[in-house]
Write a protein that holds these residues in place. Sequence first.
Motif: not given
Length: 622
Positions: A329-347
């Motif tokens: 919402d504030n201008g990011a064009v891509l967000v890559a997350s981590h920490h759960p140690h397993v894969a989540h979905g993408v959106e």
Amino acid sequence: MLAALIVTCAASASAQQPDGPIQARGSIDTSFDDTGLEGISVAINGEAAELDGDGRYSASLPVAPYYRVTIHGQSIFTSIQTFGIAELYSAQCSCLELPSIGVVARKEGRTELLFAGDAMAGRRYSDPIWGERVLVDRSDPLPDLLELLEPMRPYIESADLASVNLEIVLSQDDPEQAAPKSVIFYAPPELAEALAQVGFNHVSLGNNHSYDYLQEGLDTTIEAVEAAGLEWSGAGANEEEALRASRLNVGGQNLSLLGYVGWRGRVEPNQIAESDKGGAAYGSDANIEASVAREATLGREVIVQYHGSREYSDNPTEVSERRMRLAVDNGAVLVASHHPHVAHGVELYGGALIAYSTGNFLFDQYFLETHGSFVLKAWMEEGRVIRAELIPIRVLDYRPVPAVGSMREAVLERIVRLSAQRGTVVSRNGGHGLILPAMSEAAGAVESPAGGNTTRELLRGGDFENAVFGTAIDRSLKVYGADWEHVFDGPRGHALQLVADGEAGQVSITPSTFFRVAPGNRVTISGRIRAAQSLTVSVANQERPAGVGRFEALETAPVFMRASQPVEESEGWAEFELSFDLSEGETPRPFRPILYLSAQNGGALAGSPIALDDLKVVVATR
């Protein structure tokens, strides 16, 4: 008790390859950009393939467990995909049928980016558990570290920018001061050099382990990272430095990379940077809004790496999801997350791509749930993601390798299912997941492929096609009462081969630890077996009692026999299937199935090999 069953066992990798070449054929899909084929070449395992004017290629190749396809040319971004022989082999033509692989044209102002998940190389790499071998020799760590990363090098070095979450302190020796946490670790400074040598350009330090050894540890980490020529963001000596972006010009794009950790930490001193202390950048709503907007107003393309959500979960927490969307919402064009140690979905959200968790990359966890994840490749043009691919990986022997066979399919099934819940279409490009923003926008609401079914296959790598990769050998199963090896059998791929010890009357095979949570209460164990004597196949189960540590429970939790099935002597493969119910309760307990093989006559198992393949552990709601 399980401990009473343990007999010393040995593991090795066998490569008994049949003689004679095999024909491989596939095709290149140029429809994304409608580009031509001039100047494009194809190589499979380094051998040139013949390419015709319609994009079809073929090659005569030695039989091998894996085939890496490299499509190269000045007019395109290099495309690399890896397959196992068993998933390519067609009995109809006695050849290898490769799926069509799409390519992306290289254009001015278009950039290829790569993002990998959690990386460390401390703890069990140098101080292994369960008598396993040392993977990193601290007296000369660089060669070992490079070997761990080598399987993924071609994917990394082909990107214009590659970034990874460096979730560990880098230090030559164990730092004197440590945060009062239950889990802390450090790795040799040479890890930064190894990451740089295989093609990484940037590391995120915005995580819950970059401040494990307080300021001293953060200082030695940044020193090693900078000495290796890597850019970094996400931590610093104070809050201002931690919230500073890495500003890079990559392929004509002015990028700003920011990293954050999603929580303060319960101990003091905590893990986040403040006005007068160091640490990771705190990913609060206010900090994300201010730092992302600051970069966006400068006309830069903002990329965020966020470290948060619950470990081993299926979806981000409400807080993490809100913050990642707030970044967009504030201008990011891509967000890559981590920490759960397993894969989540993408959106696809607000014209940007959010990967809610890429999972592990270089990590020493033995939980089977953490062994399948992905690396994100994204192509940017004119300030937006125009295409992305999800490269399934297996964390095999604590290192990342390309996922093939049942592990690839399990990773992609999970991502497709969880992404569909967010209205995002994940299709296929060869063996990779493919995201085309235009496709999801046109599709609108997406029905989840799972259809509400809670059936899950938990073992995932039981076809053994991904059990050996170079010097990496699968650690996910334990064998008691037999020597074992993964035997390569040409087009059929790998199988697990057992030879009973001496006069042993029973062999057992079990996951190295408990499955964490079962999404149901009905467990079915199935597979194929080949033996030169008649056997009884039985399954038992261990459930971890509440309040008992996992290591203690492996040795002390009672084992209950559940079901048996006779399997007759045969030169071919015989199938078996055994089912049982887990204990009823409000909260499913972690469980560990144990497969027993014994002679039907009650005597000793013969010295001839017993082969197992296509093992599955399926859990469903009864």
